[in-house]
Write an enzyme that holds these catalytic residues in place. Structure first.
Site, PDB file in Angstrom:
ATOM      1  N   LYS A 179       8.999 -61.701 -72.718  1.00  0.00           N
ATOM      2  CA  LYS A 179       8.097 -60.607 -72.321  1.00  0.00           C
ATOM      3  C   LYS A 179       8.845 -59.282 -72.419  1.00  0.00           C
ATOM      4  CE  LYS A 179       5.377 -63.219 -68.947  1.00  0.00           C
ATOM      5  NZ  LYS A 179       3.973 -63.054 -69.265  1.00  0.00           N
ATOM      6  N   ARG A 224      -2.142 -87.781 -79.391  1.00  0.00           N
ATOM      7  CA  ARG A 224      -2.771 -89.106 -79.347  1.00  0.00           C
ATOM      8  C   ARG A 224      -4.243 -89.102 -79.750  1.00  0.00           C
ATOM      9  NH1 ARG A 224      -0.861 -91.376 -73.681  1.00  0.00           N
ATOM     10  NH2 ARG A 224      -1.399 -89.241 -73.218  1.00  0.00           N
ATOM     11  N   HIS A 277      10.881 -69.436 -64.379  1.00  0.00           N
ATOM     12  CA  HIS A 277      10.552 -68.010 -64.496  1.00  0.00           C
ATOM     13  C   HIS A 277      11.151 -67.182 -63.360  1.00  0.00           C
ATOM     14  CE1 HIS A 277       8.062 -69.525 -67.563  1.00  0.00           C
ATOM     15  NE2 HIS A 277       6.966 -69.751 -66.866  1.00  0.00           N
ATOM     16  N   ASP A 316       7.111 -75.664 -61.992  1.00  0.00           N
ATOM     17  CA  ASP A 316       6.355 -74.957 -63.025  1.00  0.00           C
ATOM     18  C   ASP A 316       6.773 -73.482 -63.102  1.00  0.00           C
ATOM     19  OD1 ASP A 316       4.245 -74.849 -64.981  1.00  0.00           O
ATOM     20  OD2 ASP A 316       3.016 -73.767 -63.507  1.00  0.00           O
ATOM     21  N   LYS A 373      -0.886 -70.023 -57.387  1.00  0.00           N
ATOM     22  CA  LYS A 373      -2.106 -69.957 -58.204  1.00  0.00           C
ATOM     23  C   LYS A 373      -3.283 -69.662 -57.284  1.00  0.00           C
ATOM     24  CE  LYS A 373      -0.676 -72.767 -62.086  1.00  0.00           C
ATOM     25  NZ  LYS A 373      -0.365 -71.614 -62.950  1.00  0.00           N
TER      26      LYS A 373
HETATM   27  C1  BG6 Z   1       3.670 -71.126 -67.464  1.00  0.00           C
HETATM   28  C2  BG6 Z   1       3.171 -72.039 -66.362  1.00  0.00           C
HETATM   29  O1  BG6 Z   1       5.010 -71.401 -67.759  1.00  0.00           O
HETATM   30  O2  BG6 Z   1       3.555 -69.775 -67.040  1.00  0.00           O
HETATM   31  C3  BG6 Z   1       1.737 -71.701 -66.013  1.00  0.00           C
HETATM   32  O3  BG6 Z   1       3.259 -73.377 -66.807  1.00  0.00           O
HETATM   33  C4  BG6 Z   1       1.600 -70.234 -65.670  1.00  0.00           C
HETATM   34  O4  BG6 Z   1       1.292 -72.505 -64.923  1.00  0.00           O
HETATM   35  C5  BG6 Z   1       2.222 -69.377 -66.769  1.00  0.00           C
HETATM   36  O5  BG6 Z   1       0.219 -69.935 -65.547  1.00  0.00           O
HETATM   37  C6  BG6 Z   1       2.261 -67.925 -66.366  1.00  0.00           C
HETATM   38  O6  BG6 Z   1       2.648 -67.172 -67.477  1.00  0.00           O
HETATM   39  P1  BG6 Z   1       2.152 -65.686 -67.668  1.00  0.00           P
HETATM   40  O7  BG6 Z   1       2.740 -65.277 -68.974  1.00  0.00           O
HETATM   41  O8  BG6 Z   1       0.646 -65.718 -67.658  1.00  0.00           O
HETATM   42  O9  BG6 Z   1       2.695 -64.926 -66.505  1.00  0.00           O
END
Ligand code: BG6
Length: 431
Positions: free
Chosen positions: A189, A58, A247, A242, A347
């Protein structure tokens, strides 16, 4: 780019140039991960000739402004060892920008004008999931989806089951499964792929990889970063959407799945799906008993003062979003019956570490001196920042009697392999 499918999104052998359209191209993910990774793929000669990267957003920008953004905001995230001035300039030549509000049909003719008939289109949606469906509808409404156009979706794919199903319904209307790529960068990874190697490239663990020989599995993803400039996005997601549903559950799946018949992505996906389906649902009472949610407050990290979550930009003062989650999950299968999987992520934690601890059962009976506390064996697999595998064993301390203490067999993978590790987002295909 890692996805749940094995056919590559980008492939050098593709004679056709790509028009890679990045929705959210001026955003945080684009700056930190997408553009730096695309530069590395370009640098290694793996982008088809004539490929262009079209940022969409945007901001009232043009090509020059987007190039400036790449220079100022993305280039610092390229590993300085691989940054070559001439190649970076070449890379910038590939960039273009279209100002577009994804929800506004009237903005799409500008995108249409920027696309080439002969190029293979890839739409990369690095934007809030609430916009996925409208964007697909708008692309289709303007005839911008060809039969071979590909779609890449960044998580989270919705905010709950109903919204995830709604997104899926719209996406599948326009894109076949083979052309849809749902990204979980953890799968790209090296260290996460190494979990597959550890489990299925070695026979010694498999007989023990189950109840009653494993007493618990602990997965920790601790980050020192806060939400930074992503407040608006993060407050809608929280740690659960998130990090946990993607993950951490991917890690659970890889650790807990049955050996797949092959590395083929469908075989691996099928086994992972069985794990996810076997997760024991939690009642509200289980949620109270087995989960913890938290949020960071102001404090100091490595001597530096940092703001609390509620003081971060874009976070409403009455936000109830969590930045920390811990939970005890269980899988209802023969292999894992009653083995707790402890998951936690947050975090602004003290240390950045992603680690899996597989804790084995205690010996049933100790024959050693009273002074020996027998610790159960543990396999500690550290995924980042430095990749290592440690197996703790009990050994006899030298001297009189039989006093035991734990010591580790340690495998330091970072020094064992000195070749460059590609960033997760650079990977062109993955299981
Ligand atoms: C992302 C999240 O998918 O993964 C982030 O949205 C997070 O909040 C990140 O910081 C962590 O990824 P990595 O590769 O730094 O472990």
């Amino acid at each position: 780019m890692p996805s749940t499918r094995s056919s590559p999104v980008l492939r050098r052998a593709d004679a056709r140039p790509l028009d890679l359209v990045v929705f959210g191209g001026a955003g945080d993910l684009s700056a930190r991960k997408l553009l730096p990774s695309l530069y590395m793929i370009h640098r290694d000669g793996n982008l088809p000739d004539g490929t262009r990267i079209i940022g969409v957003g945007r901001h009232p920008w043009d090509r020059e402004a987007f190039t400036r953004f790449a220079d100022e905001s993305a280039q610092p995230f390229v590993d300085a060892r691989y940054l070559d001035a001439a190649r970076w300039q070449d890379f910038l030549q590939r960039l273009d920008y279209v100002r577009l509000d994804a929800s506004q049909p009237s903005d799409y003719p500008a995108l249409s004008a920027a696309l080439r008939e002969e190029a293979l289109r890839v739409y990369y949606m690095a934007m809030p999931p609430g916009l996925f469906a409208a964007t697909c509808d708008n692309l289709a409404g303007h005839g911008l989806i060809a039969s071979d156009t590909r779609l890449v979706l960044e998580k989270p794919l919705g905010v709950d089951l109903a919204s995830a199903i709604a997104i899926s319904e719209v996406v599948t209307r326009y894109f076949s499964e083979a052309r849809t790529y749902r990204i979980d960068h953890y799968l790209g990874k090296e260290t996460v792929q190494n979990l597959m190697a550890l489990r299925f490239g070695n026979s010694i663990f498999e007989p023990l990889w189950r109840t009653p020989f494993v007493s618990s599995v602990q997965i920790t993803v601790a980050e020192t970063v806060g939400v930074g400039s992503r407040g608006g996005f993060y407050d809608e997601a929280g740690a659960m959407r998130d990090m946990v549903q993607n993950h951490l559950l991917q890690l659970v799946s890889i650790l807990a799945m049955e050996p797949p018949a092959s590395l083929d992505s469908d075989s691996v996906r099928d086994e992972k799906l069985k794990v996810l389906r076997s997760l024991r649902p939690m009642s509200p009472e289980d949620v109270r008993r087995n989960t913890v949610r938290g949020r960071y407050t102001a404090g100091a990290i490595a001597g530096e003062l940092v703001r609390g979550y509620l003081q971060e930009d874009g976070i409403p003062a009455d936000s109830r979003t969590e930045t920390f989650v811990a939970m005890r999950a269980e899988l209802g299968t023969w292999r894992w019956n009653k083995v707790p999987f402890y998951l936690r992520t947050g975090k602004r934690m003290q240390e950045r570490v992603t680690e899996v601890v597989v804790q084995f059962a205690e010996v049933p009976h100790s024959i050693f001196d009273a002074g020996s506390t027998l610790q159960p064996n543990r396999m500690v697999i550290r995924l980042q920042p430095a990749e290592s595998v440690r197996l703790t064993l009990m050994v006899k301390q030298p001297g009189e009697g039989m006093k035991l203490k734990p010591l580790s067999l340690a495998l330091d993978l970072d020094s064992a392999f000195t070749t460059r590790r590609a960033e997760a987002y650079e990977r062109c295909c993955s299981t």
